[in-house]
Design an enzyme around this catalytic site. Structure first.
Site, PDB file in Angstrom:
ATOM      1  N   ALA A 192      38.491 -32.192  16.214  1.00  0.00           N
ATOM      2  CA  ALA A 192      37.869 -33.495  16.488  1.00  0.00           C
ATOM      3  C   ALA A 192      38.686 -34.308  17.500  1.00  0.00           C
ATOM      4  CB  ALA A 192      37.735 -34.270  15.167  1.00  0.00           C
ATOM      5  N   PRO A 193      38.009 -35.091  18.346  1.00  0.00           N
ATOM      6  CA  PRO A 193      36.554 -35.308  18.426  1.00  0.00           C
ATOM      7  C   PRO A 193      35.776 -34.191  19.121  1.00  0.00           C
ATOM      8  CG  PRO A 193      37.696 -36.677  20.041  1.00  0.00           C
ATOM      9  CD  PRO A 193      38.773 -35.985  19.240  1.00  0.00           C
ATOM     10  N   GLY A 194      36.464 -33.192  19.713  1.00  0.00           N
ATOM     11  CA  GLY A 194      35.687 -32.041  20.168  1.00  0.00           C
ATOM     12  C   GLY A 194      35.837 -31.627  21.624  1.00  0.00           C
ATOM     13  N   GLY A 195      36.845 -32.124  22.302  1.00  0.00           N
ATOM     14  CA  GLY A 195      37.029 -31.778  23.720  1.00  0.00           C
ATOM     15  C   GLY A 195      37.230 -30.279  23.933  1.00  0.00           C
ATOM     16  N   ASP A 217      38.042 -29.366  11.232  1.00  0.00           N
ATOM     17  CA  ASP A 217      38.704 -30.685  11.239  1.00  0.00           C
ATOM     18  C   ASP A 217      38.026 -31.556  10.183  1.00  0.00           C
ATOM     19  OD1 ASP A 217      39.754 -33.325  12.016  1.00  0.00           O
ATOM     20  OD2 ASP A 217      40.300 -32.348  13.897  1.00  0.00           O
ATOM     21  N   ASP A 275      41.019 -27.789   5.741  1.00  0.00           N
ATOM     22  CA  ASP A 275      42.405 -27.846   6.200  1.00  0.00           C
ATOM     23  C   ASP A 275      42.636 -26.693   7.179  1.00  0.00           C
ATOM     24  OD1 ASP A 275      45.093 -27.826   6.603  1.00  0.00           O
ATOM     25  OD2 ASP A 275      45.659 -27.776   4.476  1.00  0.00           O
ATOM     26  N   ASP A 293      45.103 -27.616  18.151  1.00  0.00           N
ATOM     27  CA  ASP A 293      45.654 -28.860  18.712  1.00  0.00           C
ATOM     28  C   ASP A 293      46.009 -29.830  17.582  1.00  0.00           C
ATOM     29  OD1 ASP A 293      46.388 -30.607  20.739  1.00  0.00           O
ATOM     30  OD2 ASP A 293      44.346 -31.334  21.119  1.00  0.00           O
ATOM     31  N   LYS A 344      53.473 -30.376  19.689  1.00  0.00           N
ATOM     32  CA  LYS A 344      53.930 -31.746  19.935  1.00  0.00           C
ATOM     33  C   LYS A 344      55.447 -31.726  19.749  1.00  0.00           C
ATOM     34  CE  LYS A 344      49.491 -32.322  19.525  1.00  0.00           C
ATOM     35  NZ  LYS A 344      48.594 -32.377  20.664  1.00  0.00           N
TER      36      LYS A 344
END
Ligand SMILES: C[S@@+](CC[C@H](N)C(=O)[O-])C[C@H]1O[C@@H](n2cnc3c(N)ncnc32)[C@H](O)[C@@H]1O
Length: 345
Positions: free
Chosen positions: A210-213, A229, A249, A265, A294
């Site tokens: 989400a949001p879905g890119g 998600d 999850d 991601d 990250k």
């Protein structure tokens, strides 16, 4: 008066995201000649060979030949032409470049004006040809009066001016993250690999979708996507027939049948994400993966090294042949993107 000084052949000029100079230097294990914070570049010495594909934080890898200081405002062309090295004799491309900083941006109009003048001279002397296999000539302006002159080998560098692959934000995509995945495919895959590994009808799983890119991008490539998600998908992907949204999850979900691609991601500890993805590849749940790590504020190189070492340990134990590459993409901020593929023996 302008001074032209010859530099040692094993000096390298590397571009990086401003703020990541120390990381860029640290991973080369070389000595720094210049690595100013937030400058967007470093100059290193003491390494006869470097492999661009193995460097995560370097956007570009250039063999530095000459440095020209005190360029006069009235005539920069003459001293620059005089400083262009005799070898290599011919170049396939001329790139005039600046750091990716606010100061660098103020030089872009000057660069645009200057490029055709220099190009014309080099073409007239037979040194600039349209041949993408030849070394590229880089003239890098840290400021208006200083130029670093170097060359890059097309097979050991980024094929984009300033090391930046620019992408247009697709109008329909639900988030800017789409640019990261689109860039990752460009950076990590050759044209042949894209043709072989990205095909309509392939199956993909997107963890932390989400949001879905990323899901949107995979759908554009013709893939069937399971988007995992707890958050909602937005825009066209929310109702798309090629997308199955599961509110689960991402660390627990596993597909019933093996998929062609896993993308991930999720914002989590790098070592935890790396362990998850290596488990998918080790168990045959996916053949290829692109995932984002990250990075912490401090010890980024160490955190990345630990995560990638974890992946290698799992796959080496299995005796797998694989490709593992990490890059801080132009669209990555405090993060890097990793490509992992199981290869045929
Ligand atoms: C940076 S966003 C992903 C953006 C997405 N790649 C895109 O292109 O729109 C991170 C997402 O990971 C999801 N996430 C974090 N932990 C998760 C978990 N354990 N399981 C599933 N999703 C998770 C969050 O809900 C969030 O939507």
């Amino acid at each position: 008066m302008n001074t032209t000084q010859t530099t040692k052949p094993q000096e390298w000029l590397l571009y990086c995201r401003p703020g990541f100079e120390r990381d860029c230097l640290q991973e080369t294990q070389a000595s720094a000649r210049t690595a100013d914070a937030n400058s967007g570049f470093i100059i290193i010495e003491g390494k006869p060979r470097l492999q661009y594909a193995q460097l995560t934080f370097a956007r570009q890898l250039i063999m530095l030949h000459k440095e020209v200081n005190n360029l006069p405002d009235r005539d920069r062309l003459t001293p620059l032409l005089a400083a262009i090295p005799d070898t290599p004799q011919k170049f396939g491309t001329l790139w005039l470049e600046t750091p990716d900083t606010n100061e660098g941006k103020t030089l872009s109009a000057f660069i645009r004006r200057f490029q055709p003048l220099l190009e014309e001279k080099l073409r007239a002397s037979g040194r600039l040809l349209d041949d993408a296999s030849l070394p590229r000539l880089h003239i890098f302006f840290p400021d208006k009066n200083r130029a670093l002159i170097g060359t890059s080998e097309p097979r050991n560098s980024a094929n984009a001016a300033m090391g930046i692959i620019r992408m247009k934000m697709p109008y329909e995509a639900p988030s800017r993250s789409v640019l990261k995945l689109a860039e990752a495919f460009e950076v990590f895959l050759s044209d042949d690999e894209k043709a072989q590994w990205i095909k309509p009808g392939m199956h993909a799983v997107d963890l932390g979708a989400a949001p879905g890119g990323w899901t949107w991008h995979l759908v554009q490539l013709g893939m069937q996507v399971v988007a995992v998600d707890n958050g909602p998908l937005k825009g066209v992907v929310a109702e798309h027939p090629s997308v199955k949204h599961l509110r689960q999850d991402g660390f627990r979900f596993r597909p019933k049948n093996p998929v062609d691609w896993l993308v991930c991601d999720m914002i989590e500890q790098p070592a935890r994400v790396a362990a998850l993805v290596s488990d998918w590849v080790a168990t045959g749940a996916t053949t290829r993966a692109i995932f984002n790590l990250k990075l912490p504020m401090k010890k980024r190189v160490e955190a990345l090294g630990e995560a990638l070492a974890g992946v290698r340990a799992v796959l080496d134990k299995k005796g797998f042949k694989y490709r593992l590459q990490a890059k801080q993409l132009y669209h990555d901020r405090e993060e890097v993107t990793v490509f992992l593929a199981k290869l045929k023996r």
